[in-house]
Design a protein around this motif. Structure first.
Motif, PDB file in Angstrom:
ATOM      1  N   UNK A   1       0.825  -1.212   0.000  1.00 48.83           N
ATOM      2  CA  UNK A   1       0.000   0.000   0.000  1.00 48.83           C
ATOM      3  C   UNK A   1       0.860   1.263   0.000  1.00 48.83           C
ATOM      4  N   UNK A   2       1.974   1.234   0.718  1.00 46.78           N
ATOM      5  CA  UNK A   2       2.887   2.380   0.696  1.00 46.78           C
ATOM      6  C   UNK A   2       3.408   2.614  -0.723  1.00 46.78           C
ATOM      7  N   UNK A   3       3.754   1.549  -1.418  1.00 48.20           N
ATOM      8  CA  UNK A   3       4.262   1.669  -2.779  1.00 48.20           C
ATOM      9  C   UNK A   3       3.244   2.353  -3.689  1.00 48.20           C
ATOM     10  N   UNK A   4       1.975   1.912  -3.636  1.00 46.08           N
ATOM     11  CA  UNK A   4       0.942   2.518  -4.482  1.00 46.08           C
ATOM     12  C   UNK A   4       0.656   3.956  -4.055  1.00 46.08           C
ATOM     13  N   UNK A   5       0.653   4.208  -2.752  1.00 44.28           N
ATOM     14  CA  UNK A   5       0.411   5.565  -2.256  1.00 44.28           C
ATOM     15  C   UNK A   5       1.501   6.507  -2.739  1.00 44.28           C
ATOM     16  N   UNK A   6       2.748   6.078  -2.672  1.00 40.13           N
ATOM     17  CA  UNK A   6       3.853   6.915  -3.135  1.00 40.13           C
ATOM     18  C   UNK A   6       3.744   7.217  -4.623  1.00 40.13           C
ATOM     19  N   UNK A   7       3.337   6.251  -5.404  1.00 39.54           N
ATOM     20  CA  UNK A   7       3.191   6.474  -6.844  1.00 39.54           C
ATOM     21  C   UNK A   7       2.173   7.572  -7.126  1.00 39.54           C
ATOM     22  N   UNK A   8       1.096   7.605  -6.357  1.00 38.39           N
ATOM     23  CA  UNK A   8       0.066   8.616  -6.569  1.00 38.39           C
ATOM     24  C   UNK A   8       0.510   9.989  -6.058  1.00 38.39           C
ATOM     25  N   UNK A   9       1.267   9.999  -4.969  1.00 39.19           N
ATOM     26  CA  UNK A   9       1.804  11.264  -4.455  1.00 39.19           C
ATOM     27  C   UNK A   9       2.779  11.871  -5.456  1.00 39.19           C
ATOM     28  N   UNK A  10       3.628  11.040  -6.050  1.00 41.98           N
ATOM     29  CA  UNK A  10       4.662  11.537  -6.962  1.00 41.98           C
ATOM     30  C   UNK A  10       4.098  12.109  -8.255  1.00 41.98           C
ATOM     31  N   UNK A  11       2.824  11.861  -8.533  1.00 38.00           N
ATOM     32  CA  UNK A  11       2.206  12.452  -9.721  1.00 38.00           C
ATOM     33  C   UNK A  11       1.955  13.943  -9.540  1.00 38.00           C
ATOM     34  N   UNK A  12       1.923  14.398  -8.271  1.00 37.46           N
ATOM     35  CA  UNK A  12       1.621  15.815  -8.033  1.00 37.46           C
ATOM     36  C   UNK A  12       2.762  16.572  -7.363  1.00 37.46           C
ATOM     37  N   UNK A  13       3.737  15.863  -6.802  1.00 38.91           N
ATOM     38  CA  UNK A  13       4.807  16.587  -6.124  1.00 38.91           C
ATOM     39  C   UNK A  13       5.851  15.662  -5.543  1.00 38.91           C
ATOM     40  N   UNK A  14       6.746  16.210  -4.725  1.00 31.35           N
ATOM     41  CA  UNK A  14       7.823  15.412  -4.133  1.00 31.35           C
ATOM     42  C   UNK A  14       7.287  14.408  -3.115  1.00 31.35           C
ATOM     43  N   UNK A  15       8.106  13.412  -2.799  1.00 33.10           N
ATOM     44  CA  UNK A  15       7.689  12.350  -1.893  1.00 33.10           C
ATOM     45  C   UNK A  15       7.630  12.835  -0.454  1.00 33.10           C
ATOM     46  N   UNK A  16       6.518  12.582   0.215  1.00 39.33           N
ATOM     47  CA  UNK A  16       6.335  13.013   1.601  1.00 39.33           C
ATOM     48  C   UNK A  16       6.202  11.819   2.555  1.00 39.33           C
ATOM     49  N   UNK A  17       6.187  10.603   2.028  1.00 38.60           N
ATOM     50  CA  UNK A  17       6.193   9.402   2.855  1.00 38.60           C
ATOM     51  C   UNK A  17       7.611   8.850   2.853  1.00 38.60           C
ATOM     52  N   UNK A  18       8.253   8.934   3.982  1.00 41.29           N
ATOM     53  CA  UNK A  18       9.662   8.571   4.082  1.00 41.29           C
ATOM     54  C   UNK A  18       9.835   7.212   4.756  1.00 41.29           C
ATOM     55  N   UNK A  19      10.834   6.455   4.283  1.00 43.29           N
ATOM     56  CA  UNK A  19      11.189   5.189   4.917  1.00 43.29           C
ATOM     57  C   UNK A  19      12.255   5.434   5.975  1.00 43.29           C
ATOM     58  N   UNK A  20      12.031   4.885   7.149  1.00 43.64           N
ATOM     59  CA  UNK A  20      13.046   4.897   8.199  1.00 43.64           C
ATOM     60  C   UNK A  20      13.558   3.467   8.286  1.00 43.64           C
ATOM     61  N   UNK A  21      14.707   3.231   7.717  1.00 39.92           N
ATOM     62  CA  UNK A  21      15.198   1.871   7.516  1.00 39.92           C
ATOM     63  C   UNK A  21      15.305   1.116   8.833  1.00 39.92           C
ATOM     64  N   UNK A  22      14.772  -0.090   8.816  1.00 35.18           N
ATOM     65  CA  UNK A  22      14.804  -0.950   9.983  1.00 35.18           C
ATOM     66  C   UNK A  22      13.719  -0.664  10.995  1.00 35.18           C
ATOM     67  N   UNK A  23      12.898   0.378  10.733  1.00 38.46           N
ATOM     68  CA  UNK A  23      11.848   0.746  11.684  1.00 38.46           C
ATOM     69  C   UNK A  23      10.478   0.763  11.014  1.00 38.46           C
ATOM     70  N   UNK A  24      10.298   1.657  10.021  1.00 42.02           N
ATOM     71  CA  UNK A  24       8.993   1.762   9.381  1.00 42.02           C
ATOM     72  C   UNK A  24       8.889   2.982   8.494  1.00 42.02           C
ATOM     73  N   UNK A  25       7.799   3.754   8.657  1.00 38.94           N
ATOM     74  CA  UNK A  25       7.525   4.883   7.763  1.00 38.94           C
ATOM     75  C   UNK A  25       7.074   6.104   8.570  1.00 38.94           C
ATOM     76  N   UNK A  26       7.265   7.287   7.943  1.00 34.59           N
ATOM     77  CA  UNK A  26       6.796   8.519   8.561  1.00 34.59           C
ATOM     78  C   UNK A  26       6.367   9.494   7.468  1.00 34.59           C
ATOM     79  N   UNK A  27       5.537  10.462   7.874  1.00 34.93           N
ATOM     80  CA  UNK A  27       5.156  11.575   7.007  1.00 34.93           C
ATOM     81  C   UNK A  27       6.061  12.750   7.329  1.00 34.93           C
ATOM     82  N   UNK A  28       6.676  13.323   6.301  1.00 35.16           N
ATOM     83  CA  UNK A  28       7.548  14.478   6.516  1.00 35.16           C
ATOM     84  C   UNK A  28       7.569  15.322   5.254  1.00 35.16           C
TER      85      UNK A  28
END
Length: 242
Positions: free
Chosen positions: A208-235
């Motif tokens: 779901x993160x992969x598909x969400x990122x694809x849709x976000x990138x159609x309008x602007x820079x990526x705002x869902x960040x991966x924190x390696x070894x932990x998970x994800x954050x919005x920034x």
């Protein structure tokens, strides 16, 4: 609730119909891919939820999911599959399914999944904090670059709408965005967004993160960040308006 069950095994359909009737749900059935697409497209806005068998005669479940998503980006889809392969399950999620149940399944398990997904897909009951935010800004989440409204189920980045969000993608984005820079593990996101535990099935979140990122990138820079070894954050602190 009006439900469409797409299932070629009539015994399974008849069994589930007894449970749907007990829940007072209005259930209809389609037994192959072509019938399912025709039935759905007759009134795409009327369905509250779809259960979709992956293995169908004629047009398979993956193709049916694609056709349903062309007609509706928001109707929740639960994929039913006898396949144990990780690639099949992830592909189904990427084709537009919001959840999956592996056969053989308990009827009560499917009922619980349907209820959880339908509850998440409905316009949520805002908290008092959410109501106060919306009263002043019109949005439940608002930063310099991002806005999100849970009543209209719309999200904007740099004043451009992020289009085509499925119910689960929207809920995932909302969960992350209302807690900016907070890192969520996959297990936490499964509990918060899916409303139950997936018993370690973290690939659901990743798909779901992969598909969400694809849709976000159609309008602007990526705002869902991966924190390696932990998970994800919005920034969105690094977003620069053009």
């Amino acid at each position: 609730m009006k439900l469409l069950m797409i299932e070629d095994n009539k015994s399974v359909s008849e069994m589930m119909n007894m449970f749907f009737t007990k829940e007072n749900w209005d259930a209809e059935f389609a037994y192959d891919g072509n019938e399912a697409i025709d039935k759905f497209k007759q009134s795409p806005d009327d369905w509250d939820i779809i259960t979709l068998d992956l293995n169908l005669p004629g047009i398979d479940g993956m193709q049916v999911a694609q056709e349903i998503r062309k007609a509706s980006q928001t109707v929740p889809i639960i994929m039913l599959t006898a396949r144990d392969s990780e690639s099949d399950q992830v592909l189904g999620l990427e084709m537009g399914a919001d959840d999956y149940v592996t056969k053989p399944f308990s009827p009560m398990t499917l009922i619980a999944r349907i209820k959880a997904l339908h509850r998440r897909a409905e316009l949520g009951e805002p908290t008092k904090t959410d109501e106060n935010k919306e009263a002043t800004s019109g949005f439940d989440v608002q930063t310099d670059h991002f806005r999100l409204n849970t009543k209209t189920r719309e999200a904007y980045l740099l004043d451009k709408q992020i289009e085509g969000l499925t119910p689960k993608e929207f809920d995932l984005l909302y969960t992350l965005a209302k807690n900016p820079k907070q890192v969520f593990s996959r297990e936490q996101l499964l509990e918060l967004v899916w409303d139950y535990q997936y018993y370690g099935d973290e690939r659901t979140v990743d798909a779901h993160i992969k598909k969400l990122r694809q849709k976000i990138e159609k309008v602007g820079p990526q705002i869902i960040q991966t924190v390696w070894g932990v998970g994800y954050k919005f920034d969105d602190s690094g977003v620069v308006a053009s």
